[in-house]
Design a protein around this motif. Structure first.
Motif, PDB file in Angstrom:
ATOM      1  N   PRO A   1       0.818  -1.218   0.000  1.00 44.63           N
ATOM      2  CA  PRO A   1       0.000   0.000   0.000  1.00 44.63           C
ATOM      3  C   PRO A   1       0.851   1.268   0.000  1.00 44.63           C
ATOM      4  O   PRO A   1       2.009   1.252   0.409  1.00 44.63           O
ATOM      5  CB  PRO A   1      -0.794  -0.125   1.297  1.00 44.63           C
ATOM      6  CG  PRO A   1       0.116  -0.878   2.212  1.00 44.63           C
ATOM      7  CD  PRO A   1       0.833  -1.869   1.333  1.00 44.63           C
TER       8      PRO A   1
ATOM      9  N   ASP B   1      -8.260   1.065  -4.979  1.00 44.42           N
ATOM     10  CA  ASP B   1      -8.840   1.255  -3.660  1.00 44.42           C
ATOM     11  C   ASP B   1     -10.052   2.161  -3.823  1.00 44.42           C
ATOM     12  O   ASP B   1      -9.933   3.385  -3.842  1.00 44.42           O
ATOM     13  CB  ASP B   1      -7.804   1.882  -2.717  1.00 44.42           C
ATOM     14  CG  ASP B   1      -8.236   1.892  -1.266  1.00 44.42           C
ATOM     15  OD1 ASP B   1      -9.454   1.932  -1.012  1.00 44.42           O
ATOM     16  OD2 ASP B   1      -7.356   1.896  -0.388  1.00 44.42           O
TER      17      ASP B   1
ATOM     18  N   CYS C   1     -13.472   3.933  -2.655  1.00 43.76           N
ATOM     19  CA  CYS C   1     -13.931   4.432  -1.357  1.00 43.76           C
ATOM     20  C   CYS C   1     -15.280   5.122  -1.506  1.00 43.76           C
ATOM     21  O   CYS C   1     -15.408   6.080  -2.287  1.00 43.76           O
ATOM     22  CB  CYS C   1     -12.906   5.405  -0.776  1.00 43.76           C
ATOM     23  SG  CYS C   1     -13.295   5.984   0.893  1.00 43.76           S
TER      24      CYS C   1
ATOM     25  N   GLU D   1      -9.016  -1.063   1.240  1.00 43.78           N
ATOM     26  CA  GLU D   1      -9.105  -2.381   0.620  1.00 43.78           C
ATOM     27  C   GLU D   1      -9.167  -2.169  -0.883  1.00 43.78           C
ATOM     28  O   GLU D   1      -9.606  -1.126  -1.358  1.00 43.78           O
ATOM     29  CB  GLU D   1     -10.337  -3.148   1.108  1.00 43.78           C
ATOM     30  CG  GLU D   1     -11.659  -2.441   0.803  1.00 43.78           C
ATOM     31  CD  GLU D   1     -12.879  -3.238   1.230  1.00 43.78           C
ATOM     32  OE1 GLU D   1     -12.776  -4.476   1.352  1.00 43.78           O
ATOM     33  OE2 GLU D   1     -13.932  -2.624   1.450  1.00 43.78           O
ATOM     34  N   ARG D   2      -8.739  -3.163  -1.624  1.00 46.21           N
ATOM     35  CA  ARG D   2      -8.748  -2.982  -3.078  1.00 46.21           C
ATOM     36  C   ARG D   2      -9.606  -4.057  -3.729  1.00 46.21           C
ATOM     37  O   ARG D   2      -9.830  -5.133  -3.177  1.00 46.21           O
ATOM     38  CB  ARG D   2      -7.338  -3.012  -3.646  1.00 46.21           C
ATOM     39  CG  ARG D   2      -6.582  -4.307  -3.450  1.00 46.21           C
ATOM     40  CD  ARG D   2      -5.190  -4.227  -4.044  1.00 46.21           C
ATOM     41  NE  ARG D   2      -4.436  -5.457  -3.836  1.00 46.21           N
ATOM     42  CZ  ARG D   2      -3.215  -5.678  -4.297  1.00 46.21           C
ATOM     43  NH1 ARG D   2      -2.590  -4.734  -4.966  1.00 46.21           N
ATOM     44  NH2 ARG D   2      -2.614  -6.829  -4.077  1.00 46.21           N
TER      45      ARG D   2
ATOM     46  N   LEU E   1      -3.411   0.984  -3.662  1.00 45.36           N
ATOM     47  CA  LEU E   1      -4.012   0.686  -2.372  1.00 45.36           C
ATOM     48  C   LEU E   1      -3.467   1.686  -1.375  1.00 45.36           C
ATOM     49  O   LEU E   1      -2.260   1.955  -1.358  1.00 45.36           O
ATOM     50  CB  LEU E   1      -3.683  -0.739  -1.930  1.00 45.36           C
ATOM     51  CG  LEU E   1      -4.145  -1.151  -0.525  1.00 45.36           C
ATOM     52  CD1 LEU E   1      -5.665  -1.182  -0.447  1.00 45.36           C
ATOM     53  CD2 LEU E   1      -3.553  -2.509  -0.155  1.00 45.36           C
TER      54      LEU E   1
END
Length: 345
Positions: free
Chosen positions: A150, A234, A236, A267-268, A308
């Motif tokens: 990340p 990622d 969102c 999280e991806r 990420l």
């Protein structure tokens, strides 16, 4: 999430300035503040914002809460506008910017004026008006070609577009203003934000695929996936972004201010997984809907394979914990598109 925000602000009445309030994220910030009983001045020049978004906020909050809001149509590239807006303001949430990589390549001066020049004008005006704090939208484009997964806030890469440069320059200005003038600032590097009121554009990132694919699936069309579909991002939900943005505005920890944070889901998901999740959400809205298989085309060789965010810093200093998972956010978004945007199937 709204009840938590209302509880945290129940005994705290502030005068807020929200810039870019007719935009996708800005309108959600405005809505949350008004629902929490806050007094808000907001501004937009409607270059990318929509009057329909403001009407959606008004409908969502009701007339009594809307009466706490004063809207100004203006451009922050005018320093006099910024000085007038900041008078009597306690906290600023700055969402106005141009996030289009392609537009910035075509006209870097216009993007610089709308992003960096406007931000410096706002910083100067905020200092003159004794504003307590500015929380501003930064961008994950600050990571450029950095391949770390990340991504952590202290490791950026080579920037790829004038838009990315302008947004990163804002981080530098914020840091200098905090040290030279004592203005509290918090920068938030948003990743792939999605949700209601978002519109699809050809010149934006993967999050914009969500409204486009939702419409294509609803109409029986095949969604286009560039590459093999295993590239990941990622994603969102906008509710998480509002939560983190207001947490940054209200945090009392002195160590938390004058910082830059990743704000993301943490999280991806691959593009193939995203396609499947949207299909599942649409299936719950319309049980008989048939989803066409996607078509795969050549990927952009310059595009990063995976992104990420490491959200550990935001967790630790802002108390940020995403309230919505990707699947929960997609369900809410798809439901909104079906109700508000899409023609009956």
């Amino acid at each position: 999430m709204q009840s938590l925000l209302q509880a945290s602000m129940a005994d705290r009445r502030e005068h807020w300035l929200v810039t870019g309030s007719a935009g996708f994220i800005g309108s959600h910030v405005l809505e949350a503040l008004l629902k929490a009983g806050q007094r808000v001045t907001s501004v937009d020049n409607f270059v990318t914002g929509s009057r329909a978004n403001l009407e959606s906020v008004r409908e969502a909050v009701g007339e009594s809460a809307w009466a706490l809001h004063r809207f100004v149509e203006a451009d922050l590239s005018d320093p006099e506008v910024c000085h007038a807006l900041c008078q009597g303001v306690d906290l600023v949430v700055h969402q106005a910017s141009v996030d289009s990589p392609i537009a910035s390549i075509r006209d870097p001066l216009a993007v610089h004026r709308a992003t960096s020049t406007a931000f410096v004008n706002l910083l100067v005006a905020a200092c003159a008006a004794n504003v307590k704090r500015i929380v501003y939208a930064a961008s994950s484009s600050a990571y450029g070609d950095a391949a770390a997964v990340p991504a952590t806030e202290d490791h950026t890469g080579r920037l790829q577009t004038p838009a990315a440069v302008s947004q990163f320059v804002n981080e530098l200005y914020a840091d200098v203003f905090s040290r030279c003038y004592g203005l509290e600032t918090v920068g938030l590097r948003y990743f792939e934000v999605f949700g209601p009121r978002q519109v699809s554009r050809d010149d934006a990132g993967p999050a914009r695929l969500i409204p486009r694919w939702t419409q294509d699936m609803w109409q029986g069309k095949r969604c286009v996936i560039h590459g093999d579909g295993d590239a990941s991002r990622d994603f969102c939900y906008v509710g998480n972004v509002v939560q983190g943005t207001l947490a940054a505005a209200l945090v009392d920890n002195p160590e938390a201010v004058n910082q830059v944070y990743n704000l993301a889901g943490g999280e991806r998901a691959t593009l193939n997984q995203l396609h499947a999740l949207i299909a599942q959400a649409l299936g719950r809205e319309h049980a008989g809907l048939r989803i066409a298989t996607p078509v795969y085309r050549e990927a952009d060789p310059e595009e990063l394979r995976h992104t990420l965010a490491d959200i550990g810093k935001a967790r630790r200093l802002l108390g940020y914990t995403p309230a919505y998972s990707l699947s929960e956010g997609l369900a809410l978004s798809v439901s909104w598109y079906v109700e508000r945007v899409l023609e009956p199937a």
